[in-house]
Design a protein around this motif. Structure first.
Motif, PDB file in Angstrom:
ATOM      1  N   ARG A 103      -6.829   1.979   5.954  1.00  0.00           N
ATOM      2  CA  ARG A 103      -7.442   1.037   6.889  1.00  0.00           C
ATOM      3  C   ARG A 103      -8.070  -0.160   6.188  1.00  0.00           C
ATOM      4  NH1 ARG A 103      -7.117   5.839   9.182  1.00  0.00           N
ATOM      5  NH2 ARG A 103      -7.105   6.072  11.455  1.00  0.00           N
ATOM      6  N   ARG A 104      -8.017  -0.180   4.885  1.00  0.00           N
ATOM      7  CA  ARG A 104      -8.558  -1.300   4.112  1.00  0.00           C
ATOM      8  C   ARG A 104      -7.463  -1.881   3.221  1.00  0.00           C
ATOM      9  NH1 ARG A 104     -14.041  -1.775   4.240  1.00  0.00           N
ATOM     10  NH2 ARG A 104     -15.214  -0.018   5.095  1.00  0.00           N
ATOM     11  N   SER A 105      -7.578  -3.170   2.942  1.00  0.00           N
ATOM     12  CA  SER A 105      -6.601  -3.867   2.089  1.00  0.00           C
ATOM     13  C   SER A 105      -5.173  -3.653   2.595  1.00  0.00           C
ATOM     14  CB  SER A 105      -6.727  -3.398   0.631  1.00  0.00           C
ATOM     15  OG  SER A 105      -8.017  -3.657   0.137  1.00  0.00           O
ATOM     16  N   VAL A 106      -5.003  -3.796   3.904  1.00  0.00           N
ATOM     17  CA  VAL A 106      -3.695  -3.615   4.538  1.00  0.00           C
ATOM     18  C   VAL A 106      -2.907  -4.925   4.462  1.00  0.00           C
ATOM     19  CG1 VAL A 106      -2.521  -3.188   6.739  1.00  0.00           C
ATOM     20  CG2 VAL A 106      -4.477  -1.770   6.055  1.00  0.00           C
ATOM     21  N   THR A 107      -1.698  -4.853   3.923  1.00  0.00           N
ATOM     22  CA  THR A 107      -0.850  -6.039   3.817  1.00  0.00           C
ATOM     23  C   THR A 107      -0.297  -6.441   5.174  1.00  0.00           C
ATOM     24  OG1 THR A 107      -0.178  -5.293   1.605  1.00  0.00           O
ATOM     25  CG2 THR A 107       1.142  -7.031   2.629  1.00  0.00           C
ATOM     26  N   LYS A 108       0.151  -5.446   5.938  1.00  0.00           N
ATOM     27  CA  LYS A 108       0.801  -5.728   7.221  1.00  0.00           C
ATOM     28  C   LYS A 108       0.825  -4.462   8.056  1.00  0.00           C
ATOM     29  CE  LYS A 108       5.381  -6.046   7.359  1.00  0.00           C
ATOM     30  NZ  LYS A 108       6.776  -6.564   7.265  1.00  0.00           N
ATOM     31  N   VAL A 109       0.818  -4.634   9.381  1.00  0.00           N
ATOM     32  CA  VAL A 109       1.069  -3.526  10.301  1.00  0.00           C
ATOM     33  C   VAL A 109       2.330  -3.871  11.086  1.00  0.00           C
ATOM     34  CG1 VAL A 109       0.238  -2.194  12.272  1.00  0.00           C
ATOM     35  CG2 VAL A 109      -1.379  -2.923  10.495  1.00  0.00           C
ATOM     36  N   SER A 110       3.303  -2.961  11.077  1.00  0.00           N
ATOM     37  CA  SER A 110       4.544  -3.148  11.838  1.00  0.00           C
ATOM     38  C   SER A 110       4.579  -2.146  12.979  1.00  0.00           C
ATOM     39  CB  SER A 110       5.770  -2.938  10.944  1.00  0.00           C
ATOM     40  OG  SER A 110       5.894  -3.973  10.005  1.00  0.00           O
ATOM     41  N   ILE A 111       4.870  -2.640  14.177  1.00  0.00           N
ATOM     42  CA  ILE A 111       4.904  -1.798  15.372  1.00  0.00           C
ATOM     43  C   ILE A 111       6.285  -1.911  15.993  1.00  0.00           C
ATOM     44  CG2 ILE A 111       3.903  -1.462  17.670  1.00  0.00           C
ATOM     45  CD1 ILE A 111       1.341  -2.850  16.282  1.00  0.00           C
ATOM     46  N   PHE A 112       6.864  -0.771  16.355  1.00  0.00           N
ATOM     47  CA  PHE A 112       8.233  -0.720  16.872  1.00  0.00           C
ATOM     48  C   PHE A 112       8.210  -0.213  18.308  1.00  0.00           C
ATOM     49  CE2 PHE A 112       8.014   0.303  12.348  1.00  0.00           C
ATOM     50  CZ  PHE A 112       8.781  -0.720  11.805  1.00  0.00           C
ATOM     51  N   THR A 113       8.870  -0.957  19.197  1.00  0.00           N
ATOM     52  CA  THR A 113       8.860  -0.610  20.620  1.00  0.00           C
ATOM     53  C   THR A 113      10.271  -0.692  21.194  1.00  0.00           C
ATOM     54  OG1 THR A 113       8.381  -2.918  21.197  1.00  0.00           O
ATOM     55  CG2 THR A 113       6.500  -1.435  20.943  1.00  0.00           C
ATOM     56  N   THR A 125       7.287  -5.787  15.855  1.00  0.00           N
ATOM     57  CA  THR A 125       6.188  -6.749  15.851  1.00  0.00           C
ATOM     58  C   THR A 125       5.430  -6.579  14.544  1.00  0.00           C
ATOM     59  OG1 THR A 125       5.965  -6.621  18.256  1.00  0.00           O
ATOM     60  CG2 THR A 125       4.108  -7.546  17.033  1.00  0.00           C
ATOM     61  N   ASP A 126       5.459  -7.604  13.705  1.00  0.00           N
ATOM     62  CA  ASP A 126       4.736  -7.588  12.432  1.00  0.00           C
ATOM     63  C   ASP A 126       3.450  -8.385  12.572  1.00  0.00           C
ATOM     64  OD1 ASP A 126       6.658  -6.114  11.126  1.00  0.00           O
ATOM     65  OD2 ASP A 126       7.605  -7.830  10.149  1.00  0.00           O
ATOM     66  N   VAL A 127       2.357  -7.824  12.091  1.00  0.00           N
ATOM     67  CA  VAL A 127       1.070  -8.523  12.113  1.00  0.00           C
ATOM     68  C   VAL A 127       0.500  -8.517  10.701  1.00  0.00           C
ATOM     69  CG1 VAL A 127      -1.228  -8.659  13.134  1.00  0.00           C
ATOM     70  CG2 VAL A 127       0.669  -7.676  14.463  1.00  0.00           C
ATOM     71  N   HIS A 128       0.236  -9.694  10.168  1.00  0.00           N
ATOM     72  CA  HIS A 128      -0.435  -9.777   8.875  1.00  0.00           C
ATOM     73  C   HIS A 128      -1.320 -11.011   8.836  1.00  0.00           C
ATOM     74  CE1 HIS A 128       2.697 -12.690   7.896  1.00  0.00           C
ATOM     75  NE2 HIS A 128       3.621 -11.775   8.001  1.00  0.00           N
ATOM     76  N   ALA A 129      -2.043 -11.187   7.754  1.00  0.00           N
ATOM     77  CA  ALA A 129      -2.931 -12.339   7.635  1.00  0.00           C
ATOM     78  C   ALA A 129      -2.123 -13.629   7.709  1.00  0.00           C
ATOM     79  CB  ALA A 129      -3.693 -12.265   6.316  1.00  0.00           C
ATOM     80  N   ARG A 130      -2.690 -14.637   8.363  1.00  0.00           N
ATOM     81  CA  ARG A 130      -1.963 -15.904   8.465  1.00  0.00           C
ATOM     82  C   ARG A 130      -1.816 -16.537   7.087  1.00  0.00           C
ATOM     83  NH1 ARG A 130      -0.515 -18.956  12.497  1.00  0.00           N
ATOM     84  NH2 ARG A 130      -1.756 -17.752  13.967  1.00  0.00           N
ATOM     85  N   ALA A 131      -2.906 -16.792   6.425  1.00  0.00           N
ATOM     86  CA  ALA A 131      -2.920 -17.219   5.020  1.00  0.00           C
ATOM     87  C   ALA A 131      -2.026 -18.417   4.721  1.00  0.00           C
ATOM     88  CB  ALA A 131      -2.531 -16.047   4.119  1.00  0.00           C
ATOM     89  N   ASP A 135     -10.055  -6.119   7.628  1.00  0.00           N
ATOM     90  CA  ASP A 135     -10.137  -4.657   7.750  1.00  0.00           C
ATOM     91  C   ASP A 135     -10.408  -4.214   9.183  1.00  0.00           C
ATOM     92  OD1 ASP A 135      -9.687  -4.415   5.048  1.00  0.00           O
ATOM     93  OD2 ASP A 135     -11.795  -4.091   4.520  1.00  0.00           O
ATOM     94  N   ARG A 136     -11.259  -4.959   9.882  1.00  0.00           N
ATOM     95  CA  ARG A 136     -11.595  -4.596  11.262  1.00  0.00           C
ATOM     96  C   ARG A 136     -10.371  -4.705  12.165  1.00  0.00           C
ATOM     97  NH1 ARG A 136     -12.735  -7.764  15.533  1.00  0.00           N
ATOM     98  NH2 ARG A 136     -12.697  -9.598  14.164  1.00  0.00           N
ATOM     99  N   VAL A 137      -9.603  -5.770  11.983  1.00  0.00           N
ATOM    100  CA  VAL A 137      -8.402  -5.966  12.794  1.00  0.00           C
ATOM    101  C   VAL A 137      -7.355  -4.908  12.459  1.00  0.00           C
ATOM    102  CG1 VAL A 137      -6.469  -7.528  13.251  1.00  0.00           C
ATOM    103  CG2 VAL A 137      -8.796  -8.423  13.133  1.00  0.00           C
ATOM    104  N   ALA A 138      -7.189  -4.612  11.179  1.00  0.00           N
ATOM    105  CA  ALA A 138      -6.210  -3.601  10.777  1.00  0.00           C
ATOM    106  C   ALA A 138      -6.540  -2.250  11.403  1.00  0.00           C
ATOM    107  CB  ALA A 138      -6.172  -3.486   9.255  1.00  0.00           C
TER     108      ALA A 138
END
Length: 320
Positions: free
Chosen positions: A187-197, A238-244, A131-134
């Protein structure tokens, strides 16, 4: 000894480069890198399941599965051999790609962080970002005026479009949810954050943030134009999610539910996010244009041939 090694014996070690030569009991031989786990078996009848990537592997350039490969997959199911999809795609994007196959087996989505049952709509496995990273990622993206999505379960949550291309982009996507204010983003229980540049290094503020706040996350970067249906978009993702544990962990989860041994499994992929899956499998298959480390982990290499390479391989192995 791993029973999947039973057909091979080492006949020569090559000093210095880590290679060994394996001689099969049917007169076949293979030179391999000893750093890669060897689990190739000549007993085709021992394979009981198939795990396959989608983009660049099973799918045609238009994002569809060729009729010939579809027919092979239908025959496999009729023979009782389950086919499992393992992809970086979301659940809804996976459904869109393979819905015509009528698969009743779980999907491994989001690079292994999610295992979804298409029959019950249950999320059997769901590993979320810290959650903190998200929250930090969302704030960094917002402060730097970046274009981004927050995946909450399978919904793509974002703010109203600021540019015409964003409206066009949103219109091509499923499960979009637009919220009016930054404060309304999950901001909690986020599956993934996608960033477009616009540039391939436009995500450097995001990468720097992740380096400063070390966490067990997985980053995947790719041009949006590499995805069928979005060829005309030039920005980078750029996709960021838990490594898992990646797709390999998702595959282990599914194998445990189905009582499968790794030596009984075929895994097919074309990219680095497939590597953990290939290293788990009794037969690891890479598409010919895969990166070197993926090719090094493969027991067999096939041509993509607009997705028909997978169909030909499976027809050969299972004598369809």
């Amino acid at each position: 000894m791993n029973r999947s090694l039973r057909f091979f014996r080492i006949v020569e070690s090559v000093r210095g480069d880590g290679a060994v030569i394996l001689l099969g009991d049917k007169g076949t031989s293979r030179t391999v890198d000893s750093r890669v786990r060897i689990s190739y078996t000549l007993s085709m009848a021992s394979y009981k399941a198939v795990f396959t990537d989608l983009d660049g592997t099973l799918l045609h350039e238009d994002g569809k599965i060729s009729p010939q490969t579809q027919e092979v997959l239908v025959r496999l199911r009729a023979r009782g051999v389950p086919v499992f999809i393992a992809t970086g795609r979301s659940v809804c994007a996976t459904k869109a790609a393979v819905g015509g196959l009528g698969l009743d087996t779980p999907f491994i989505c989001y690079n292994g962080t999610v295992v979804y049952d298409p029959l019950t709509s249950d999320w059997l496995r769901h590993e979320t970002l810290d959650d903190r990273v998200a929250q930090g990622l969302i704030e960094v993206a917002h402060e730097n005026a970046l274009f981004y999505f927050v995946f909450h379960k399978d919904s793509k949550v974002t703010l109203p479009p600021r540019y015409p291309f964003q409206s066009d982009f949103y219109g091509r996507l499923e499960n979009m949810r637009i919220v009016p204010r930054f404060e309304d983003l999950p901001r909690r229980s986020v599956t993934k954050v996608s960033i477009f540049t616009p540039e391939d290094d436009g995500d450097r503020v995001v990468i720097e943030y992740l380096e400063r706040h070390g966490s067990d996350h997985y980053i995947e970067r790719f041009p949006m134009g590499s995805i069928p249906g979005f060829r005309d978009f030039t920005f980078h993702t750029t996709d960021v999610h838990a490594r898992a544990g990646g797709k390999g962990a998702g595959m282990r989860f599914v194998m445990a539910r189905y009582g499968l041994d790794p030596s009984e499994v075929i895994a097919i992929g074309d990219h680095r996010n497939d590597l953990s899956m290939l290293l788990e499998a009794g037969l690891a298959v890479a598409v010919g244009d895969a990166p070197p480390e993926v090719l090094a982990a493969a027991h067999r290499v096939i041509d993509h041939d607009d997705g028909e390479g997978v169909g030909r391989l499976l027809a050969e192995i299972f004598d369809l």
